[in-house]
Design an enzyme around this catalytic site. Structure first.
Site, PDB file in Angstrom:
ATOM      1  CG  ASP A   1     -19.828 -67.912  43.829  1.00  0.00           C
ATOM      2  OD1 ASP A   1     -20.720 -68.615  44.271  1.00  0.00           O
ATOM      3  OD2 ASP A   1     -19.974 -67.920  42.524  1.00  0.00           O
ATOM      4  CB  ILE A   2     -22.868 -67.423  48.331  1.00  0.00           C
ATOM      5  CG1 ILE A   2     -24.029 -67.600  47.232  1.00  0.00           C
ATOM      6  CG2 ILE A   2     -22.988 -65.690  48.960  1.00  0.00           C
ATOM      7  CD1 ILE A   2     -25.422 -67.034  47.653  1.00  0.00           C
TER       8      ILE A   2
ATOM      9  CG  ASN B   1     -19.649 -69.776  33.044  1.00  0.00           C
ATOM     10  OD1 ASN B   1     -19.051 -70.402  32.432  1.00  0.00           O
ATOM     11  ND2 ASN B   1     -19.953 -69.827  34.306  1.00  0.00           N
TER      12      ASN B   1
ATOM     13  CD  GLN C   1     -24.730 -64.789  32.105  1.00  0.00           C
ATOM     14  OE1 GLN C   1     -25.097 -65.085  30.863  1.00  0.00           O
ATOM     15  NE2 GLN C   1     -24.883 -63.411  32.404  1.00  0.00           N
ATOM     16  CB  SER C   2     -26.485 -69.508  37.517  1.00  0.00           C
ATOM     17  OG  SER C   2     -25.333 -69.096  38.296  1.00  0.00           O
TER      18      SER C   2
ATOM     19  CG  HIS D   1     -20.856 -63.466  37.116  1.00  0.00           C
ATOM     20  ND1 HIS D   1     -22.035 -63.576  36.292  1.00  0.00           N
ATOM     21  CD2 HIS D   1     -20.538 -64.608  37.153  1.00  0.00           C
ATOM     22  CE1 HIS D   1     -22.507 -64.583  36.214  1.00  0.00           C
ATOM     23  NE2 HIS D   1     -21.685 -65.564  37.046  1.00  0.00           N
ATOM     24  CG  LEU D   2     -13.350 -63.162  35.307  1.00  0.00           C
ATOM     25  CD1 LEU D   2     -12.528 -62.231  34.298  1.00  0.00           C
ATOM     26  CD2 LEU D   2     -12.490 -63.412  36.531  1.00  0.00           C
TER      27      LEU D   2
END
Length: 114
Positions: free
Chosen positions: A32-33, A87, A94-95, A100-101
């Site tokens: 993740d960034i 999410n 959730q963004s 995705h997990l």
């Protein structure tokens, strides 16, 4: 199915470069960034689903979780522990509108979350 405007679809297709931690014909995993823990890996299906609510074939969840467990073992996280989170929707946190997990580890993860 792909969404040409989806950042995760572009990552899965290699159109946006990232260091892939794991990939197979069903999923892609990368760091993740904006990490929320020392280890924060995203596991995404290659197929586009805006959220978990759109999934009709439950085997997708098996692919995500099974891959996350393999990644956790490969990274040596299985002894100390880790958390997996999906999410769904805005209130669920959730963004990015692509299923995705999150695989989180490397610190004590409090409960309840959020």
């Amino acid at each position: 199915m792909k969404d040409e405007n989806c950042i995760f679809c572009k990552i899965a297709d290699g159109k946006i470069p990232t260091e892939k931690i794991f990939e197979n014909d069903k999923v892609v995993a990368f760091r993740d960034i904006d990490p929320q823990a020392p280890t924060h890996v995203l596991v995404i299906p290659r197929e586009h689903f805006a959220s978990s609510s759109q999934v009709e074939d439950d085997s997708i969840f098996g692919d995500l979780v099974g891959s996350a467990v393999k990644i956790a073992k490969d990274l040596g996280l299985d002894e100390s522990g880790y958390r997996m989170v999906i999410n769904t929707g805005k209130q669920g946190g959730q963004s990015v509108p692509h299923l995705h997990l999150h695989l989180l580890a490397g610190r004590n993860l409090g409960w309840p979350p959020g």
